[in-house]
Design a protein around this motif. Structure first.
Motif, PDB file in Angstrom:
ATOM      1  N   GLU A 236      35.118   7.265  -6.561  1.00 43.64           N
ATOM      2  CA  GLU A 236      36.168   7.657  -5.630  1.00 43.64           C
ATOM      3  C   GLU A 236      35.676   7.756  -4.193  1.00 43.64           C
ATOM      4  OE1 GLU A 236      39.969   9.826  -6.812  1.00 43.64           O
ATOM      5  OE2 GLU A 236      38.340  11.193  -7.312  1.00 43.64           O
ATOM      6  N   HIS A 239      34.847   4.360  -2.747  1.00 41.22           N
ATOM      7  CA  HIS A 239      36.132   3.675  -2.510  1.00 41.22           C
ATOM      8  C   HIS A 239      36.803   4.218  -1.259  1.00 41.22           C
ATOM      9  CE1 HIS A 239      40.546   3.207  -3.064  1.00 41.22           C
ATOM     10  NE2 HIS A 239      40.209   2.010  -3.492  1.00 41.22           N
ATOM     11  N   HIS A 240      36.750   5.533  -1.095  1.00 44.47           N
ATOM     12  CA  HIS A 240      37.348   6.174   0.081  1.00 44.47           C
ATOM     13  C   HIS A 240      36.660   5.702   1.363  1.00 44.47           C
ATOM     14  CE1 HIS A 240      39.655   9.422   2.017  1.00 44.47           C
ATOM     15  NE2 HIS A 240      38.584   9.599   2.768  1.00 44.47           N
ATOM     16  N   ASN A 243      37.702   2.040   2.152  1.00 41.86           N
ATOM     17  CA  ASN A 243      39.046   1.969   2.740  1.00 41.86           C
ATOM     18  C   ASN A 243      39.049   2.451   4.183  1.00 41.86           C
ATOM     19  OD1 ASN A 243      40.222   0.888   0.510  1.00 41.86           O
ATOM     20  ND2 ASN A 243      41.240   2.756  -0.167  1.00 41.86           N
ATOM     21  N   SER A 264      31.316   1.280  -5.314  1.00 40.14           N
ATOM     22  CA  SER A 264      32.528   1.782  -5.953  1.00 40.14           C
ATOM     23  C   SER A 264      32.817   0.988  -7.227  1.00 40.14           C
ATOM     24  CB  SER A 264      33.712   1.687  -4.993  1.00 40.14           C
ATOM     25  OG  SER A 264      34.904   2.087  -5.628  1.00 40.14           O
ATOM     26  N   ARG A 265      32.666  -0.316  -7.140  1.00 40.57           N
ATOM     27  CA  ARG A 265      32.923  -1.168  -8.307  1.00 40.57           C
ATOM     28  C   ARG A 265      31.909  -0.896  -9.425  1.00 40.57           C
ATOM     29  NH1 ARG A 265      33.413  -5.420  -5.700  1.00 40.57           N
ATOM     30  NH2 ARG A 265      31.245  -6.117  -5.773  1.00 40.57           N
ATOM     31  N   MET A 268      32.698   2.383 -11.120  1.00 36.42           N
ATOM     32  CA  MET A 268      33.902   2.283 -11.937  1.00 36.42           C
ATOM     33  C   MET A 268      33.562   1.617 -13.267  1.00 36.42           C
ATOM     34  SD  MET A 268      37.653   0.595 -11.169  1.00 36.42           S
ATOM     35  CE  MET A 268      37.051  -1.089 -11.077  1.00 36.42           C
ATOM     36  N   LEU A 341      41.235  12.173 -11.258  1.00 40.44           N
ATOM     37  CA  LEU A 341      41.279  11.242 -10.129  1.00 40.44           C
ATOM     38  C   LEU A 341      42.166  11.798  -9.018  1.00 40.44           C
ATOM     39  CD1 LEU A 341      41.518   7.693 -11.768  1.00 40.44           C
ATOM     40  CD2 LEU A 341      39.639   8.575 -10.377  1.00 40.44           C
ATOM     41  N   GLU A 345      43.787   8.715  -3.449  1.00 41.58           N
ATOM     42  CA  GLU A 345      43.079   7.430  -3.516  1.00 41.58           C
ATOM     43  C   GLU A 345      43.853   6.377  -4.300  1.00 41.58           C
ATOM     44  OE1 GLU A 345      40.170   6.800  -1.787  1.00 41.58           O
ATOM     45  OE2 GLU A 345      40.822   8.729  -0.996  1.00 41.58           O
ATOM     46  N   LEU A 347      43.723   5.458  -7.354  1.00 40.32           N
ATOM     47  CA  LEU A 347      42.825   4.610  -8.143  1.00 40.32           C
ATOM     48  C   LEU A 347      43.210   4.537  -9.618  1.00 40.32           C
ATOM     49  CD1 LEU A 347      39.216   5.325  -6.797  1.00 40.32           C
ATOM     50  CD2 LEU A 347      40.416   3.154  -6.839  1.00 40.32           C
ATOM     51  N   VAL A 350      44.168   1.075 -10.948  1.00 45.09           N
ATOM     52  CA  VAL A 350      43.011   0.169 -10.940  1.00 45.09           C
ATOM     53  C   VAL A 350      42.071   0.499 -12.102  1.00 45.09           C
ATOM     54  CG1 VAL A 350      41.032  -0.631  -9.602  1.00 45.09           C
ATOM     55  CG2 VAL A 350      43.173  -0.076  -8.440  1.00 45.09           C
ATOM     56  N   VAL A 351      41.779   1.783 -12.270  1.00 45.45           N
ATOM     57  CA  VAL A 351      40.860   2.203 -13.326  1.00 45.45           C
ATOM     58  C   VAL A 351      41.469   1.921 -14.699  1.00 45.45           C
ATOM     59  CG1 VAL A 351      39.711   4.194 -14.381  1.00 45.45           C
ATOM     60  CG2 VAL A 351      39.756   3.956 -11.901  1.00 45.45           C
TER      61      VAL A 351
END
Length: 399
Positions: A236, A239-240, A243, A264-265, A268, A341, A345, A347, A350-351
């Motif tokens: 998270e 990813h934040h 962005n 981030s990837r 995850m 989560l 975000e 997410l 996506v997750v």
């Protein structure tokens, strides 16, 4: 307010010094064309005739030094002019240095504002053709600018140390870390301060240092103070950051932006892999053992003769996972993921999609191993691919 005061002071300094320089050059005939060494003797009577109030302490210009001793230079014309200005304005540098201290105390990032203001002032004065500044003013502003840079670097160093040594909030439940929010606040404030500035070398270095400290702080997260999976928090926060940097579009942080996206990837994928073992945990362990035997050289047709991986053992494990139980386990996993989560975000979709893809991959792998190692035994999982897709779709729609 301190920034506005400093800007006003610097705006008024240049014409003041330029006019004083012009007077001194004309009065003492210190033309720029003269190249021979000159002897300039300044008597107190000469200075007092032009500045009658200077020698009086507390007069209109109490900051001017007492020149009753007389001054003698053996200098070139421009050097003599600079020396005169240095004597006449000897209090300027100490006063400016003291004002920088006030700026530092008035605002946590007052040193940044002072750096921007001084850098721009020096840049503008160098580019001024209508009224070129004196070498005295250049030297003065240069010295004060060095102090402003030093103050700024110390401030950034302290901030980096605080970020790297910051402790994770007690029993944190996920979300964006305080140090990440602090980094964003600094970047937003500094970008606004440097918005019209042509010189941002010091800022680029500072932002890179802070970004490295933030990444280091996130990497050092310990699960001891987290109530959720560490990979989820890392995912998270990276990813934040990604962005945020996409929105700001800062050239010097492009590499950090790509790194944040990659990290981030990665986290995850780790999170998905870790938690997707739960709905089919015993099946996963069983087939991991099958793959280990194959890697050790056991032939596919001989795997079922291994006591721990016999056809009977496989049937026992499969019986533990009827379709209804698998769907229920997936629903529990979805609720747990949604709980921890951050909604900001966004997410979760996506997750959850990544989980669906990984779950389907595992299912296909299990089916393939059954066909390879237990061919003709009539063994199959209790649910099909169509069932799996239906489970995921119903969970997504109902939530």
């Amino acid at each position: 307010l301190s920034k506005q005061v400093l800007e006003q002071v610097l705006r008024e300094l240049q014409p003041l010094c330029s006019l004083e320089q012009q007077f001194l050059q004309e009065f003492f005939q210190l033309g720029h064309d003269s190249v021979e060494l000159q002897v300039l003797e300044v008597k107190v009577s000469t200075l007092q005739s032009h500045y009658p109030a200077w020698h009086i302490r507390g007069g209109p210009f109490p900051f001017i030094p007492d020149l009753s001793h007389g001054l003698v230079w053996f200098l070139r014309p421009e050097e003599a002019t600079t020396q005169l200005l240095s004597e006449l304005f000897s209090c300027l540098e100490p006063e400016l240095r003291a004002f920088l201290d006030i700026c530092n105390k008035a605002h946590p990032l007052g040193c940044l504002q002072a750096l921007v203001t001084l850098s721009d002032s020096v840049f503008r004065s160098r580019g001024s053709s209508s009224a070129p500044p004196s070498s005295f003013l250049h030297s003065l502003l240069g010295n004060v600018l060095l102090l402003a840079k030093s103050n700024f670097n110390k401030c950034i160093g302290t901030l980096c140390k605080e970020i790297e040594e910051a402790k994770t909030p007690s029993r944190m439940r996920g979300g964006i870390l305080p140090c990440v929010s602090r980094f964003e606040e600094f970047v937003a404030f500094s970008e606004e301060a440097f918005r019209t500035s042509r010189r941002r070398g010091e800022l680029d270095k500072a932002q890179l240092r802070l970004a490295s400290s933030i990444f280091s702080s996130i990497n050092s997260l310990s699960s001891a103070n987290l109530k959720v999976n560490t990979d989820m928090v890392m995912m998270e926060n990276f990813h934040h950051i990604h962005n945020f940097l996409c929105q700001k579009n800062i050239p010097c942080l492009e590499e950090k932006k790509r790194e944040a996206e990659q990290r981030s990837r990665e986290h995850m994928e780790k999170y998905v892999t870790t938690y997707l073992g739960q709905p089919l945990e015993r099946l996963k362990h069983f087939f991991e053992g099958v793959k280990a035997r194959l890697a050790q050289g056991v032939k596919e047709e001989e795997v079922s003769f291994q006591l721990a991986y016999s056809k009977q053992e496989l049937r026992k494990v499969i019986e533990k996972y009827p379709g209804k139980e698998v769907k229920r386990a997936l629903e529990t996993l979805y609720r747990k993921t949604r709980k921890y989560l951050s909604p900001e975000e966004n997410l979760l979709p996506v997750v959850w999609q990544a989980m669906e893809q990984e779950f389907i991959r595992q299912y296909q792998e299990f089916e393939e191993l059954i066909q390879r190692c237990y061919a003709g035994a009539g063994i199959a999982l209790d649910f099909t691919m169509e069932d799996l897709l239906s489970y995921f779709n119903s969970i997504t729609v109902s939530n």
